[in-house]
Design an enzyme around this catalytic site. Structure first.
Site, PDB file in Angstrom:
ATOM      1  CE  LYS A  69      -0.192   7.580  -1.787  1.00  5.76           C
ATOM      2  NZ  LYS A  69      -1.148   8.647  -2.175  1.00  5.76           N
ATOM      3  CB  SER A 286      -4.707   0.082  -4.261  1.00  5.53           C
ATOM      4  OG  SER A 286      -3.292   0.156  -4.234  1.00  5.53           O
TER       5      SER A 286
END
Length: 322
Positions: A69, A286
């Site tokens: 991110k 994830s």
């Protein structure tokens, strides 16, 4: 609005306001270190699946705050600083499930602008501690509403106080996938010398899979792009969305994705443990979900070069709930 824990909302003093944040990011060695992460071969996993294909993983947990991110957050902030939407008079506002919140808080502390974040109340305690340490103001929404609820609350605030906030809106900001088109995609293409045949990534905002997929397709239209989602709306794959039951981000380009595979949290946790034991990689659930799907893609496509992304290192021991 979900009731907040006052102790969690109170943050450190705001970062010192600087008059020209753009001058800092252009010369800051730490900010310039975002990206250029290694592409790691997962040889033991591919061999155990029968071999005959390459399985490579982008180690995004090596970015400054420990997640992929950083790329999107830096791209969003850089764009907003350049065109004047963000300056020292405004507070950056956004919703996040955790990693993007940390990235924005880091950038605010580094560059000297205020950051306000809306997150689900079940955000991991370690992430919450980091947000506090970085001086961000944090508020919470009902965890049952997930990131959709946080998005709705952040949008409400932005609409009510437009002069107060720069609403980063990572789920609908084109600078998100553009960051991956400009950086992650070219890095994968160059590292594989154009051999990449399949790209597998989890779907959260959709920025990574859309930006990388679009870039790889621009170099070789036959590259296959596979998205990974949880198998239902209630899951433990932090950062991923079950799109049939969630708000669909406009940053997700469905036209780039050839196939979507939905995976159970338990399957991802088993792969998380295997990655630690067999490859020496402690990653989040994830990331493990993406690897599990990428491994199956490689097994079905002998001689392929399958690339996936490890978004972060996760929390706790592999095999624990995320």
């Amino acid at each position: 609005m979900y009731a907040s824990d006052p102790a969690a909302v109170v943050s450190a003093a705001p970062p010192p306001v600087r008059q020209s944040p753009t001058e800092d990011w252009e010369s800051d060695a730490l900010l310039r270190s975002v990206g250029n992460t290694p592409l790691v071969p997962l040889r033991r996993l591919s061999a155990a699946a029968g071999g005959g294909f390459e399985l490579l993983a982008k180690a995004e947990f090596l970015n400054p705050t420990g997640s992929v991110k950083d790329r999107a957050a830096f791209g969003i902030v850089r764009s907003a600083l350049a065109d004047g939407r963000l300056d020292v008079s405004k507070t950056l506002l956004d919703a996040s499930s955790g990693n993007t919140a940390v990235a924005f808080a880091f950038l605010g502390a580094r560059l000297g602008f205020r950051v306000e974040l809306v997150v689900p109340r079940n955000v991991h305690p370690e992430r919450l501690q980091r947000l506090r340490a970085l001086g961000a103001f944090v508020d919470f929404t009902d965890p049952a509403d997930g990131t959709d609820g946080a998005q709705q609350e952040a949008r409400r605030r932005a609409e009510r106080y437009p002069d107060r906030y720069f609403y980063a809106d990572q789920y609908n900001n084109r600078a998100n996938p553009e960051a991956h088109f400009r950086t992650t995609g070219p890095e994968i293409w160059e590292a594989t010398h154009g051999r990449v045949s399949h790209f597998v990534a989890g779907v959260g905002t959709g920025g990574t899979i859309s930006g990388v997929g679009r870039y790889l397709r621009s170099r070789n239209p036959s590259v296959r792009v596979i998205g990974v989602e949880p198998d239902g709306p209630l899951h433990g794959l932090e950062g991923l969305k079950h799109l049939p039951t969630a708000l669909r981000p406009s940053t997700y380009d469905v036209g780039v994705v050839d196939e979507t595979v939905r995976i159970a949290t338990e399957t991802a946790e088993l792969m998380r443990a295997r990655l630690a034991r067999e490859e020496g990689l402690t990653v989040g659930a994830s990331a493990a979900a993406a690897v599990a799907v990428a491994l199956e893609v490689g097994r079905r496509n002998i001689t392929s070069c399958v690339v996936t992304v490890l978004p972060d290192a996760g929390h706790g021991r592999p095999g624990d709930a995320p």
